[in-house]
Write a protein that holds these residues in place. Structure first.
Motif, PDB file in Angstrom:
ATOM      1  N   VAL A 285       9.975   0.018  -5.281  1.00  0.00           N
ATOM      2  CA  VAL A 285       9.030   0.953  -5.892  1.00  0.00           C
ATOM      3  C   VAL A 285       8.839   2.172  -4.995  1.00  0.00           C
ATOM      4  CG1 VAL A 285       6.611   1.258  -6.537  1.00  0.00           C
ATOM      5  CG2 VAL A 285       7.837  -0.786  -7.261  1.00  0.00           C
ATOM      6  N   LEU A 286       8.730   1.940  -3.693  1.00  0.00           N
ATOM      7  CA  LEU A 286       8.582   3.047  -2.751  1.00  0.00           C
ATOM      8  C   LEU A 286       9.763   4.005  -2.848  1.00  0.00           C
ATOM      9  CD1 LEU A 286       7.159   4.356  -0.284  1.00  0.00           C
ATOM     10  CD2 LEU A 286       8.509   2.827   1.153  1.00  0.00           C
ATOM     11  N   ARG A 287      10.968   3.445  -2.834  1.00  0.00           N
ATOM     12  CA  ARG A 287      12.179   4.284  -2.878  1.00  0.00           C
ATOM     13  C   ARG A 287      12.258   5.086  -4.183  1.00  0.00           C
ATOM     14  NH1 ARG A 287      15.197   0.479  -2.046  1.00  0.00           N
ATOM     15  NH2 ARG A 287      15.801  -0.017  -4.188  1.00  0.00           N
ATOM     16  N   ASP A 288      12.031   4.405  -5.313  1.00  0.00           N
ATOM     17  CA  ASP A 288      12.149   5.083  -6.605  1.00  0.00           C
ATOM     18  C   ASP A 288      11.041   6.115  -6.802  1.00  0.00           C
ATOM     19  OD1 ASP A 288      14.297   3.459  -7.011  1.00  0.00           O
ATOM     20  OD2 ASP A 288      13.296   2.097  -8.414  1.00  0.00           O
ATOM     21  N   ALA A 289       9.827   5.772  -6.376  1.00  0.00           N
ATOM     22  CA  ALA A 289       8.718   6.711  -6.533  1.00  0.00           C
ATOM     23  C   ALA A 289       8.917   7.949  -5.664  1.00  0.00           C
ATOM     24  CB  ALA A 289       7.399   6.021  -6.186  1.00  0.00           C
ATOM     25  N   GLU A 290       9.412   7.756  -4.450  1.00  0.00           N
ATOM     26  CA  GLU A 290       9.659   8.910  -3.581  1.00  0.00           C
ATOM     27  C   GLU A 290      10.753   9.805  -4.150  1.00  0.00           C
ATOM     28  OE1 GLU A 290      10.394   7.374   0.316  1.00  0.00           O
ATOM     29  OE2 GLU A 290       8.271   7.470   0.874  1.00  0.00           O
ATOM     30  N   ALA A 291      11.747   9.200  -4.790  1.00  0.00           N
ATOM     31  CA  ALA A 291      12.803  10.006  -5.416  1.00  0.00           C
ATOM     32  C   ALA A 291      12.224  10.855  -6.554  1.00  0.00           C
ATOM     33  CB  ALA A 291      13.911   9.096  -5.939  1.00  0.00           C
ATOM     34  N   VAL A 292      11.355  10.254  -7.377  1.00  0.00           N
ATOM     35  CA  VAL A 292      10.715  11.006  -8.462  1.00  0.00           C
ATOM     36  C   VAL A 292       9.850  12.130  -7.888  1.00  0.00           C
ATOM     37  CG1 VAL A 292       9.023  10.861 -10.330  1.00  0.00           C
ATOM     38  CG2 VAL A 292      10.768   9.085 -10.094  1.00  0.00           C
ATOM     39  N   ARG A 293       9.081  11.807  -6.850  1.00  0.00           N
ATOM     40  CA  ARG A 293       8.225  12.827  -6.243  1.00  0.00           C
ATOM     41  C   ARG A 293       9.047  14.005  -5.713  1.00  0.00           C
ATOM     42  NH1 ARG A 293       7.795  14.380  -1.549  1.00  0.00           N
ATOM     43  NH2 ARG A 293       8.932  12.572  -0.739  1.00  0.00           N
ATOM     44  N   ALA A 294      10.140  13.674  -4.974  1.00  0.00           N
ATOM     45  CA  ALA A 294      10.953  14.737  -4.389  1.00  0.00           C
ATOM     46  C   ALA A 294      11.557  15.634  -5.478  1.00  0.00           C
ATOM     47  CB  ALA A 294      12.063  14.120  -3.538  1.00  0.00           C
TER      48      ALA A 294
ATOM     49  N   PRO B 255       5.458  -1.498 -14.835  1.00  0.00           N
ATOM     50  CA  PRO B 255       5.485  -2.967 -14.741  1.00  0.00           C
ATOM     51  C   PRO B 255       5.662  -3.466 -13.307  1.00  0.00           C
ATOM     52  CG  PRO B 255       6.907  -2.190 -16.519  1.00  0.00           C
ATOM     53  CD  PRO B 255       6.512  -0.994 -15.740  1.00  0.00           C
ATOM     54  N   GLU B 256       6.391  -2.714 -12.497  1.00  0.00           N
ATOM     55  CA  GLU B 256       6.567  -3.101 -11.099  1.00  0.00           C
ATOM     56  C   GLU B 256       5.233  -3.038 -10.358  1.00  0.00           C
ATOM     57  OE1 GLU B 256       9.644  -3.967  -9.514  1.00  0.00           O
ATOM     58  OE2 GLU B 256      10.218  -4.155 -11.618  1.00  0.00           O
ATOM     59  N   LEU B 257       4.442  -2.008 -10.661  1.00  0.00           N
ATOM     60  CA  LEU B 257       3.126  -1.893 -10.037  1.00  0.00           C
ATOM     61  C   LEU B 257       2.228  -3.055 -10.459  1.00  0.00           C
ATOM     62  CD1 LEU B 257       1.067  -0.355  -8.349  1.00  0.00           C
ATOM     63  CD2 LEU B 257       0.496   0.980 -10.387  1.00  0.00           C
ATOM     64  N   THR B 258       2.317  -3.449 -11.718  1.00  0.00           N
ATOM     65  CA  THR B 258       1.520  -4.584 -12.193  1.00  0.00           C
ATOM     66  C   THR B 258       1.849  -5.843 -11.395  1.00  0.00           C
ATOM     67  OG1 THR B 258       1.393  -3.656 -14.423  1.00  0.00           O
ATOM     68  CG2 THR B 258       1.001  -6.029 -14.195  1.00  0.00           C
ATOM     69  N   MET B 259       3.128  -6.092 -11.181  1.00  0.00           N
ATOM     70  CA  MET B 259       3.527  -7.287 -10.439  1.00  0.00           C
ATOM     71  C   MET B 259       3.132  -7.189  -8.965  1.00  0.00           C
ATOM     72  SD  MET B 259       7.143  -8.508 -12.144  1.00  0.00           S
ATOM     73  CE  MET B 259       7.842  -6.905 -12.507  1.00  0.00           C
ATOM     74  N   LEU B 260       3.141  -5.983  -8.419  1.00  0.00           N
ATOM     75  CA  LEU B 260       2.651  -5.819  -7.046  1.00  0.00           C
ATOM     76  C   LEU B 260       1.173  -6.160  -6.959  1.00  0.00           C
ATOM     77  CD1 LEU B 260       4.332  -2.527  -5.745  1.00  0.00           C
ATOM     78  CD2 LEU B 260       4.769  -4.853  -4.984  1.00  0.00           C
TER      79      LEU B 260
ATOM     80  N   ALA C 254       1.587   9.735  -5.342  1.00  0.00           N
ATOM     81  CA  ALA C 254       2.144  11.037  -4.974  1.00  0.00           C
ATOM     82  C   ALA C 254       3.132  11.530  -6.021  1.00  0.00           C
ATOM     83  CB  ALA C 254       2.828  10.936  -3.608  1.00  0.00           C
ATOM     84  N   ALA C 255       3.951  10.612  -6.565  1.00  0.00           N
ATOM     85  CA  ALA C 255       4.902  10.994  -7.613  1.00  0.00           C
ATOM     86  C   ALA C 255       4.173  11.475  -8.857  1.00  0.00           C
ATOM     87  CB  ALA C 255       5.806   9.807  -7.944  1.00  0.00           C
ATOM     88  N   SER C 256       3.095  10.782  -9.219  1.00  0.00           N
ATOM     89  CA  SER C 256       2.324  11.190 -10.394  1.00  0.00           C
ATOM     90  C   SER C 256       1.703  12.566 -10.194  1.00  0.00           C
ATOM     91  CB  SER C 256       1.229  10.143 -10.665  1.00  0.00           C
ATOM     92  OG  SER C 256       0.436  10.518 -11.763  1.00  0.00           O
ATOM     93  N   ASN C 257       1.173  12.820  -9.007  1.00  0.00           N
ATOM     94  CA  ASN C 257       0.582  14.128  -8.718  1.00  0.00           C
ATOM     95  C   ASN C 257       1.626  15.243  -8.743  1.00  0.00           C
ATOM     96  OD1 ASN C 257      -1.934  12.944  -8.424  1.00  0.00           O
ATOM     97  ND2 ASN C 257      -1.747  12.740  -6.199  1.00  0.00           N
ATOM     98  N   ALA C 258       2.797  14.977  -8.186  1.00  0.00           N
ATOM     99  CA  ALA C 258       3.868  15.976  -8.177  1.00  0.00           C
ATOM    100  C   ALA C 258       4.327  16.280  -9.601  1.00  0.00           C
ATOM    101  CB  ALA C 258       5.039  15.487  -7.327  1.00  0.00           C
TER     102      ALA C 258
ATOM    103  N   GLU D  96       0.829  -1.208   0.000  1.00  0.00           N
ATOM    104  CA  GLU D  96       0.000   0.000   0.000  1.00  0.00           C
ATOM    105  C   GLU D  96       0.865   1.260   0.000  1.00  0.00           C
ATOM    106  OE1 GLU D  96      -3.240   2.407  -0.250  1.00  0.00           O
ATOM    107  OE2 GLU D  96      -3.046   0.248  -0.600  1.00  0.00           O
ATOM    108  N   ARG D  97       1.962   1.249   0.760  1.00  0.00           N
ATOM    109  CA  ARG D  97       2.862   2.416   0.769  1.00  0.00           C
ATOM    110  C   ARG D  97       3.452   2.647  -0.619  1.00  0.00           C
ATOM    111  NH1 ARG D  97       4.427   0.365   5.845  1.00  0.00           N
ATOM    112  NH2 ARG D  97       6.213  -0.710   4.905  1.00  0.00           N
ATOM    113  N   ALA D  98       3.810   1.552  -1.296  1.00  0.00           N
ATOM    114  CA  ALA D  98       4.360   1.690  -2.643  1.00  0.00           C
ATOM    115  C   ALA D  98       3.331   2.302  -3.589  1.00  0.00           C
ATOM    116  CB  ALA D  98       4.815   0.325  -3.160  1.00  0.00           C
ATOM    117  N   ARG D  99       2.089   1.853  -3.495  1.00  0.00           N
ATOM    118  CA  ARG D  99       1.038   2.411  -4.359  1.00  0.00           C
ATOM    119  C   ARG D  99       0.829   3.904  -4.081  1.00  0.00           C
ATOM    120  NH1 ARG D  99      -2.844  -2.622  -3.103  1.00  0.00           N
ATOM    121  NH2 ARG D  99      -2.178  -4.052  -4.756  1.00  0.00           N
TER     122      ARG D  99
END
Length: 455
Positions: free
Chosen positions: A242-251, A218-223, A191-195, A183-186
């Motif tokens: 996914v959490l780490r990479d998405a947070e980096a994109v968001r930041a 693709p990572e989200l699909t597998m999740l 949040a990254a998409s919104n940013a 859920e945190r990864a999703r």
């Protein structure tokens, strides 16, 4: 009916009545026992009484005890199988593999004792009529033996279950982490998409961030396919990634407007600095002219290339500034940042070279006017080190005394060098600086030695 025939019939009826009355006068248990096909507990078993029935009851009790032991073992095995499946789904360590293998070996033992129990049950019909006492006793022995084996294996199973505690705790902890991690990864992806949408709304393309975010699809699909398909451990690792990479994109997306503003500010600041350095570089030549006129060649020769090098460096900086401005317009932020860092390095080097000429003239003017001030400053550094070396001692440590004696001699030689017609003041300044550094090294060594219990 004739009388002759009636009398025998009457006699038979009387006899039957007497038999019934006789039975009515017997004690109740004997009446029941005397009745053909008497019922025992509602069944159809014939009652034999005595030792035979006792042996049958003992055998039945042994059968019931064995059945209870079999049921307990079967229930414990089923529960343990769930634990083993939990561990194997989560843990791939050698300890987990050993637990799976040991459970399989225990399963084989359980199958063996279960077969012996079932064979013993099937071999003896304790409900049949005419069961001999010896047969009942034999059945009781086999069923008791089967029960004892079931109990022993159950005890081994219990000990094995207790030993699984740490592995099972670890596995259950990971399972408990699974749903929150996914859920945190999703949420991080959302949040990254919104940013990213917000950054684009302010006129920034952010193409590289969009590409990085798309690569996570693709990572989200597998999740979403879940741990049942990809395994708990792999799913947890994927969720963390996914959490780490998405947070980096968001930041980075959130910081993009600020980064654009910083880049614009740096461009303006570095352009201004480059223009100022161009003007300052023009003042180097008059400084060199005075150095050549008043001091020996050794005092200024190394500064001769400064004007030309400064002009070249400023031109290079201006060219890189134009490239950085283009990268900023194209929103290639990493390229713009790298180019601006190159510009800063070029301007820093040029600034130092231009400043060196003026600093050299001021230093030479000061020492030419009063060299004794530089000598006294250096002697004070030596004496300070000597006092520290003698503190609490009658004689100094040779490791400290020798470099300090060398420093005194070196200062004397530098002072004598000023007595010529055209003294090399720059060499003198370099020597006094070297002497002070030598004295400082001795002080540092003494403090280190005393701090570690040395001399």
């Amino acid at each position: 009916m004739t009388a002759r025939h009636a009398r025998p019939h009457a006699r038979g009826q009387a006899s039957a009545v007497r038999d019934v009355l006789a039975l009515m006068l017997l004690p109740v248990p004997l009446i029941v026992a005397a009745l053909p096909g008497a019922f025992a507990g509602g069944g159809t078993r014939r009652w034999f009484g005595g030792r035979g029935e006792s042996q049958r009851a003992d055998a039945q009790a042994a059968k019931d005890a064995a059945a209870a032991a079999f049921l307990e073992l079967d229930t414990a095995q089923r529960d343990l199988r769930i634990s083993i499946e939990t561990i194997s789904a989560v843990d791939s360590s050698p300890g987990a593999h050993r637990a799976v293998d040991d459970f399989a070996a225990l399963g084989q033992r359980i199958d063996e004792v279960s077969r012996r129990y079932i064979t013993a049950v099937d071999a003896h019909d304790l409900d049949r009529d005419g069961l001999e006492a010896s047969v009942a006793a034999h059945a009781r022995g086999e069923l008791t033996s089967a029960k004892d084996e079931l109990v022993r294996v159950k005890a081994d199973l219990d000990r094995f279950t207790q030993g699984l505690g740490p592995l099972l705790d670890k596995a259950e902890t990971q399972l408990a982490r699974l749903a929150p991690a996914v859920e945190r990864a999703r949420q991080a992806l959302l949040a990254a998409s919104n940013a990213l949408d917000s950054a684009r709304g302010s006129g920034l393309r952010a193409d590289d961030l969009a590409a990085r975010l798309a690569a996570l699809a693709p990572e989200l699909t597998m999740l979403n396919q879940g741990a049942g398909r990809h395994g708990v451990a792999e799913t947890l690792q994927r969720a963390d990634r996914v959490l780490r990479d998405a947070e980096a994109v968001r930041a980075e997306a959130e910081r993009l407007p600020e980064r654009a503003a910083e880049t614009d500010k740096r461009l303006v600041s570095l352009r201004t600095r480059a223009e100022a350095l161009t003007n300052r570089a023009g003042s180097v030549e008059p400084v060199l002219s005075e150095l050549r006129r008043r001091f020996s060649a050794a005092c200024w020769q190394d500064l001769q290339p400064v004007p030309e090098q400064a002009a070249i460096s400023v031109r290079q900086a201006e060219e890189k500034l134009r490239e950085a401005a283009k990268a900023r317009d194209e929103q290639r932020w990493a390229d713009a940042t790298a180019l601006l860092s190159t510009v800063r390095a070029l301007l820093n080097a040029t600034d130092e070279a231009v400043s060196a000429a003026g600093d050299r003239l001021r230093q030479l003017n000061a020492v030419a006017k009063d060299p004794q001030q530089e000598i006294d400053r250096t002697r004070f550094a030596i004496r300070d080190a000597q006092r520290l070396a003698m503190a609490g001692r009658n004689t100094p440590d040779p490791r400290h005394a020798r470099p300090l004696d060398d420093a005194v001699a070196r200062l004397e030689r530098a002072s004598v060098g000023l007595e010529g017609l055209h003294p090399d003041y720059w060499h003198f300044l370099m020597e006094t600086e070297a002497v002070r550094r030598a004295a400082a090294r001795v002080v540092e060594q003494i403090r280190e030695d005393r701090g570690t219990g040395g001399a």
